[in-house]
Design a protein around this motif. Structure first.
Motif, short mmCIF file in Angstrom:
data_model
loop_
_atom_site.label_atom_id
_atom_site.label_comp_id
_atom_site.label_asym_id
_atom_site.label_seq_id
_atom_site.Cartn_x
_atom_site.Cartn_y
_atom_site.Cartn_z
N ASN A 76 -3.86 1.58 -48.36
CA ASN A 76 -3.03 2.31 -49.30
C ASN A 76 -2.00 1.38 -49.94
O ASN A 76 -0.79 1.55 -49.77
CB ASN A 76 -2.29 3.45 -48.58
CG ASN A 76 -3.25 4.42 -47.95
OD1 ASN A 76 -3.88 5.21 -48.62
ND2 ASN A 76 -3.40 4.32 -46.63
N PRO A 77 -2.48 0.39 -50.69
CA PRO A 77 -1.54 -0.61 -51.22
C PRO A 77 -0.47 0.01 -52.13
O PRO A 77 0.68 -0.42 -52.10
CB PRO A 77 -2.43 -1.58 -51.98
CG PRO A 77 -3.73 -0.91 -52.16
CD PRO A 77 -3.88 0.10 -51.06
N ASP A 78 -0.86 1.03 -52.92
CA ASP A 78 0.12 1.63 -53.84
C ASP A 78 1.26 2.26 -53.05
O ASP A 78 2.43 2.12 -53.40
CB ASP A 78 -0.54 2.70 -54.72
CG ASP A 78 -1.60 2.08 -55.62
OD1 ASP A 78 -1.56 0.85 -55.81
OD2 ASP A 78 -2.46 2.83 -56.12
N LEU A 79 0.90 2.96 -52.00
CA LEU A 79 1.91 3.59 -51.17
C LEU A 79 2.76 2.54 -50.46
O LEU A 79 3.98 2.65 -50.38
CB LEU A 79 1.22 4.51 -50.14
CG LEU A 79 2.14 5.27 -49.21
CD1 LEU A 79 3.09 6.17 -49.98
CD2 LEU A 79 1.33 6.08 -48.21
N ALA A 80 2.10 1.50 -49.98
CA ALA A 80 2.83 0.43 -49.29
C ALA A 80 3.84 -0.21 -50.24
O ALA A 80 4.97 -0.53 -49.84
CB ALA A 80 1.86 -0.62 -48.75
N VAL A 81 3.45 -0.38 -51.50
CA VAL A 81 4.37 -0.95 -52.48
C VAL A 81 5.56 -0.01 -52.70
O VAL A 81 6.70 -0.45 -52.83
CB VAL A 81 3.64 -1.26 -53.81
CG1 VAL A 81 4.63 -1.57 -54.92
CG2 VAL A 81 2.67 -2.41 -53.62
N ALA A 82 5.27 1.31 -52.72
CA ALA A 82 6.35 2.29 -52.88
C ALA A 82 7.36 2.17 -51.74
O ALA A 82 8.57 2.21 -51.94
CB ALA A 82 5.79 3.70 -52.96
N VAL A 83 6.85 1.98 -50.51
CA VAL A 83 7.75 1.81 -49.37
C VAL A 83 8.54 0.51 -49.50
O VAL A 83 9.74 0.46 -49.25
CB VAL A 83 6.94 1.82 -48.05
CG1 VAL A 83 7.85 1.49 -46.87
CG2 VAL A 83 6.26 3.16 -47.84
N LEU A 84 7.86 -0.52 -49.97
CA LEU A 84 8.52 -1.80 -50.20
C LEU A 84 9.66 -1.62 -51.21
O LEU A 84 10.78 -2.12 -51.01
CB LEU A 84 7.49 -2.80 -50.72
CG LEU A 84 7.97 -4.20 -51.08
CD1 LEU A 84 8.58 -4.87 -49.86
CD2 LEU A 84 6.82 -5.06 -51.60
N ASN A 85 9.37 -0.90 -52.29
CA ASN A 85 10.37 -0.63 -53.31
C ASN A 85 11.59 0.07 -52.70
O ASN A 85 12.74 -0.26 -52.99
CB ASN A 85 9.75 0.23 -54.41
CG ASN A 85 10.63 0.26 -55.65
OD1 ASN A 85 10.82 -0.75 -56.30
ND2 ASN A 85 11.19 1.42 -55.94
N TYR A 86 11.28 1.03 -51.83
CA TYR A 86 12.34 1.77 -51.14
C TYR A 86 13.20 0.84 -50.29
O TYR A 86 14.43 0.87 -50.33
CB TYR A 86 11.68 2.87 -50.31
CG TYR A 86 12.50 3.43 -49.17
CD1 TYR A 86 13.50 4.36 -49.38
CD2 TYR A 86 12.23 3.03 -47.85
CE1 TYR A 86 14.23 4.88 -48.31
CE2 TYR A 86 12.95 3.55 -46.79
CZ TYR A 86 13.95 4.47 -47.02
OH TYR A 86 14.67 4.98 -45.97
N LEU A 87 12.53 -0.04 -49.53
CA LEU A 87 13.27 -0.93 -48.64
C LEU A 87 14.14 -1.92 -49.41
O LEU A 87 15.22 -2.31 -48.95
CB LEU A 87 12.29 -1.71 -47.75
CG LEU A 87 11.53 -0.89 -46.71
CD1 LEU A 87 10.45 -1.73 -46.05
CD2 LEU A 87 12.50 -0.35 -45.65
N ILE A 88 13.70 -2.30 -50.58
CA ILE A 88 14.43 -3.30 -51.36
C ILE A 88 15.56 -2.66 -52.18
O ILE A 88 16.66 -3.19 -52.27
CB ILE A 88 13.48 -4.02 -52.35
CG1 ILE A 88 12.35 -4.68 -51.59
CG2 ILE A 88 14.22 -5.02 -53.20
CD1 ILE A 88 12.77 -5.74 -50.65
N ASN A 89 15.26 -1.50 -52.78
CA ASN A 89 16.17 -0.97 -53.80
C ASN A 89 16.98 0.26 -53.41
O ASN A 89 17.92 0.61 -54.10
CB ASN A 89 15.36 -0.63 -55.06
CG ASN A 89 14.75 -1.86 -55.69
OD1 ASN A 89 15.39 -2.92 -55.75
ND2 ASN A 89 13.50 -1.75 -56.13
N ASP A 90 16.58 0.93 -52.35
CA ASP A 90 17.28 2.17 -52.05
C ASP A 90 18.57 1.89 -51.29
O ASP A 90 18.54 1.26 -50.23
CB ASP A 90 16.37 3.09 -51.23
CG ASP A 90 16.94 4.49 -51.15
OD1 ASP A 90 16.71 5.25 -52.11
OD2 ASP A 90 17.64 4.79 -50.17
#
Lengths: 308, 444
Positions: free
Chosen positions: B329-343
């Protein structure tokens, strides 16, 4: 007669499933699958890898005998690790067997508490090669551990003795293996029970004292058991892993680096590429060494084992 | 029928949007709520503080998106790489994995990490808050394969309670000479020692080499040090042990230097098994201080000792988060990555334990909150500001043979150099380092 042969023709499957050999095959399948998957196939593969350069991530490339040549000509750590392992086996195994025998002799009495003691002494062997014991052991021998606290009380000045220095470190591991004498002890106990009382009575009548009876009756009749324990524990010592990996991680300066740990470090290094091919070659060398030692022990059998 | 489907889709879209907007988690453009029930794997190396912080941040994500759960896989540094290599061999790496600057390149070369460039271009991964410089540290070839999880710098942590008691002032930029002077004084008056240069790490000798003007210690063909220069490094250790303030090989075996909670700086009964300082990184201050507080110790922070700390020291994009090519689920994994970096909330929960967030807006937004949880955060930020002014550009990612050099050469030579009665001279050790390193590089 006719009906039976008709029945047989009715369904090929029924005939096949009802055959005795089919049931045999099905019931032994779990073993066969396990044997193939976890023993035979990995072994054949590792033999193949031992002639390859193989880092797990990329496909193996054939390099012939290079791994073996490098091990025997260039690899000083190989010699060191082999030396440590032989030392450990040579000192640890006899100590363990002797210790097991002594405790078995002490526990070979009929008394109500004996069952409890047997269980207690067997306990360390059950938790034997486990990670928990290794960590406990490390803590006990650490500079501010239990052992030093006790030693400090008995001999002032000993409370900061460094058990993990180059000399004593291997002994910390040897003491651990000797402490785990339980399984050998149980085997000794059961064969002690089988020595006929008449022999002791006859010896007593002949005027043999306690030690003499042990020396001339017990010990000779125990030699097959001693032999068995010796073979088994020697093989175990050569393959010991957890203690060295977890308590000392081979250090300091490889002075407690067991062969298996060296092999593991080559196969699964903390950092950098795996050298699975090299590790496989190491494994096969170990297999040959253990086989040779076992063979030697069996050759010596006729010299000292009393077969009634 | 068509209508119903359309209505259903619209509803689903609305639901997805409401959940994304109502909670306001920064997950990029991917519809996380609509991704179905997924368990993502997340692997990292850490310590107790980091494990708890990471768990909290991931749990907060699950709270907002109950359809996404995490299989957390936390290891210590040494086990982490061995385990991940094993996973990589049968393509079962976790969806997200923590990466290290030094080892990034070899993981990219092995094809285990996903190129994030398409996601950055599509807006699924928002990197607008991260400076180009930091972003590019994870660039290999034309792709960006990881996002910096936090910035840190080499930092020597020391027992400030002890130095204050002795009236010793430890400068932020510590020279080797001053370090020796302080160490000798502490050894003499209090008995605390120093653990230096041991183990299978290239950090100390790299720092030393940078002090001599080499930006990197390792290049493709081998080391940049000459045998004479390397001898200088081993001389510091031979001298330290001879003078008695540096722990020798046997003494190091008696203390646990791997585990922060049992590090001899914060743990140990008597001064003769303890150290007054620890060679570490700025982001580890929190974990060390947590362990030291129990002993009533306050920690201080300064640069690692070097003849020239300005040349030696560097800002390090500490750790990275990567999405692996094994992810289903690379798209979802990227979304989590985005969360970890930007949230911001994620980063409050992460407590900047991996270093100061690379996203400067987030770093500013969380400062107050994180300071409340972890008073050392401000100290680390101040230290980084000093390093920023007093450092040189970091070395390029390490060539892949370095891991083997660490295990087979550096560990062995430091054990020899730190022997109580050494068998080799500094010159011999220096020559061995150069020769063996170059031969490993050549064989690789």
């Amino acid at each position: 007669m006719t009906t039976r042969s008709l029945d047989r023709r009715e369904s090929g499957f029924t005939r096949w499933i009802n055959k005795e050999s089919t049931a045999g095959v099905i019931f032994s399948l779990p073993f066969i699958i396990g044997f193939l998957m976890f023993l035979l196939i990995p072994m054949v593969l590792s033999l193949y890898y031992s002639f390859c350069k193989y880092d797990i991530q990329n496909p193996p490339t054939w390099i012939g005998l290079d791994n073996y040549i490098k091990i025997f000509t260039k690899d000083k750590t190989f010699t060191k690790a082999l030396g440590v392992t032989v030392y450990f086996a040579l000192i640890g195994t006899p100590l363990k067997v002797i210790f097991a025998l002594i405790v078995a002799l002490i526990l070979n009495h009929e008394s109500r508490a004996v069952g409890f003691y047997r269980a207690t002494y067997y306990l360390p062997s059950i938790i034997g090669g486990s990670v928990a014991v290794a960590i406990l052991w490390r803590r006990m021998f650490e500079s501010n551990g239990t052992i030093n606290a006790i030693l400090g009380q008995l001999f002032p000045g000993m409370q900061s003795y460094n058990w993990f220095a180059e000399g004593p470190a291997i002994w910390v591991l040897i003491i651990l293996t000797v402490w785990q004498f339980g399984s050998s002890m149980l085997i000794f106990l059961s064969s002690l029970k089988q020595i006929p009382m008449e022999l002791y009575e006859a010896a007593s009548i002949d005027g043999a004292n306690g030690f003499k009876r042990f020396w001339t009756v017990t010990l000779p009749l125990l030699t097959p058991t001693i032999f068995f324990n010796l073979v088994q524990q020697t093989i175990n010592s050569f393959l010991a892993f957890t203690q060295s990996k977890l308590i000392t991680n081979g250090g300091p300066r490889d002075s407690t680096l067991f062969y298996t740990v060296y092999q593991y470090n080559k196969a699964f290094p903390a950092l950098g590429k795996s050298q699975m091919g090299y590790a496989s070659a190491l494994a096969w060398i170990m297999l040959i060494i253990v086989s040779a030692v076992t063979l030697l022990l069996f050759k010596s059998r006729s010299k000292w084992v009393y077969d009634a | 029928m068509k209508k119903i489907v359309a209505l259903f889709l619209a509803l689903a879209l609305m639901l997805g949007m409401t959940s994304a907007f109502a909670e306001g988690l920064k997950v990029g453009s991917f519809d996380v709520a609509g991704a179905g029930n997924v368990e993502l794997g997340f692997g990292w190396w850490g310590n107790q503080v980091r494990d708890a912080a990471t768990h909290d941040a991931l749990a907060y994500f699950t709270e907002n998106f109950p359809n996404v759960t995490f299989n957390e896989n936390s290891q210590n540094w040494a086990n982490y790489w061995a385990l991940m290599t094993t996973y990589a061999s049968d393509n079962s790496l976790p969806d997200l994995m923590q990466q290290d600057y030094a080892y990034l390149e070899q993981w990219v070369e092995a094809g285990d990490l996903l190129d994030l460039t398409p996601y950055i271009e599509s807006g699924a991964l928002d990197v607008s808050g991260i400076s180009e410089n930091i972003l590019n540290t994870a660039k290999v070839g034309d792709g960006i394969y990881a996002i910096c999880a936090g910035v840190n710098a080499p930092a020597m942590l020391y027992n400030k309670t002890l130095t204050d008691e002795l009236g010793i002032e430890v400068p932020s930029n510590l020279t080797w000479e001053k370090f020796v002077e302080i160490s000798k004084e502490i050894k003499e008056k209090k008995g605390y020692g120093v653990v230096f240069g041991q183990g299978n790490s290239e950090n100390s000798i790299t720092y030393f080499a940078r002090g001599l003007g080499h930006q990197a210690l390792f290049e493709k063909e081998g080391t940049t040090l000459t045998a004479e220069e390397a001898a200088g490094y081993y001389k510091t250790m031979l001298d330290g042990v001879a003078e008695g303030w540096m722990f020798n090989t046997d003494e190091i075996a008696n203390v646990n230097v791997q585990d922060i909670a049992q590090s001899p700086m914060v743990f140990g009964a008597t001064p003769d098994v303890r150290t007054w300082c620890s060679i570490a990184f700025s982001n580890q201050l929190a974990a060390f201080q947590a362990a030291a507080t129990a002993d009533g110790i306050e920690l201080g922070i300064c640069s690692w000792p070097s003849d020239d700390p300005v040349k030696s020291n560097y800002m390090k994009p500490g750790q990275f988060f990567s999405v692996t090519t094994d992810s289903k689920n690379p798209d979802l994994a990227v979304a989590v990555l985005n969360y970890l970096i930007n949230d911001p909330q994620a980063n409050v929960l992460l407590r900047a334990e991996r270093g100061v967030p690379a996203n400067s807006e987030v770093a500013a937004a969380i400062a107050e909150e994180v300071n409340k949880i972890d008073p050392t955060y401000g100290v680390a930020v101040d230290y980084l500001a000093i390093v920023q002014e007093n450092s040189s550009p970091i070395f390029p990612p390490l060539p892949s043979y370095v891991g083997t050099v660490n295990a087979d050469v550096l560990q062995k030579l430091s054990d020899e150099a730190l022997l109580k009665t050494p068998a080799y001279t500094a010159e011999e050790l220096g020559a061995m380092f150069v020769e063996e390193t170059n031969s490993i590089a050549e064989d690789y």
